[in-house]
Design a protein around this motif. Structure first.
Motif, short mmCIF file in Angstrom:
data_model
loop_
_atom_site.label_atom_id
_atom_site.label_comp_id
_atom_site.label_asym_id
_atom_site.label_seq_id
_atom_site.Cartn_x
_atom_site.Cartn_y
_atom_site.Cartn_z
N SER A 88 -0.30 -5.92 1.62
CA SER A 88 -1.43 -6.76 1.24
C SER A 88 -1.01 -8.22 1.36
CB SER A 88 -1.83 -6.46 -0.21
OG SER A 88 -2.77 -7.41 -0.67
N GLU A 139 -3.18 0.13 -3.61
CA GLU A 139 -2.37 -1.06 -3.75
C GLU A 139 -1.49 -0.90 -4.99
OE1 GLU A 139 -6.53 -2.18 -5.35
OE2 GLU A 139 -5.71 -0.93 -3.80
N GLN A 198 -6.85 -5.02 -4.73
CA GLN A 198 -6.99 -5.59 -3.38
C GLN A 198 -8.40 -6.11 -3.14
OE1 GLN A 198 -4.79 -6.09 -0.95
NE2 GLN A 198 -6.16 -6.51 0.76
N PHE A 242 0.84 -1.20 0.00
CA PHE A 242 0.00 0.00 0.00
C PHE A 242 0.88 1.25 0.00
CE2 PHE A 242 -2.65 -3.25 2.01
CZ PHE A 242 -3.74 -3.20 1.16
#
Length: 165
Positions: free
Chosen positions: A98, A43, A106, A34
């Motif tokens: 993530s 993302e 995401q 991120f």
């Protein structure tokens, strides 16, 4: 579960470092991290992160805050682990990342993994737990194959396509 887990395989990692405070995270090129863009978390593939962008860290007060990326370099390392959490995010070495890779969305990735998260949540009650071998989880591989057919290869990180060809 792990989307991918292999303690013995050597891979190239993107090492993303901050200076103030000094922190570092190692991610494969197609893994999502991120970054802050226009006051919003976005993302971004690890290979697309650049010095001067901001990533989120967990500070000493247990709060997330944005810090500048100072430098990025590549390094080969042994072993890689990609756990999937209930929220689809994870803090690794005090940096927010993530759980997903290959596709730069995401929400889509998290939605696609919902069925397997449910199975793993109830598995201890039904099966007494589940074990997983090293390598890419069968469900991750299944999603990748379906995703390429439905979404097309342009949606995926180029290295994820090369590794599957």
């Amino acid at each position: 579960m792990f989307a991918d887990r292999d303690a013995a395989k050597r891979r190239e990692f993107h090492i993303i470092e901050t200076r103030n405070p000094p922190m570092r995270i190692a991610l494969t090129a197609a893994h999502l991290l991120f970054v802050v863009k226009n006051s919003t978390l976005r993302e971004t593939f690890a290979s697309d992160v650049a010095p001067g962008q901001e990533v989120m860290i967990l500070d000493e007060g247990w709060h997330l805050r944005a810090v500048l990326v100072d430098q990025i370099y590549r390094e080969e390392r042994w072993g890689s682990f990609a756990p999937v959490t209930g929220h689809g995010t994870i803090v690794v070495d005090d940096i927010l990342a993530s759980c997903y890779a290959a596709v730069q969305n995401q929400n889509l990735a998290h939605l696609a993994f919902a069925p397997v998260r449910i199975v793993y949540k109830v598995a201890p009650f039904l099966f007494g737990g589940m074990t997983q071998n090293d390598g890419v989880h069968w469900y991750s591989d299944f999603l990748y194959g379906i995703g390429r057919r439905i979404l097309g290869p342009a949606v995926f990180h180029p290295l994820s396509i090369e590794n599957k060809s």
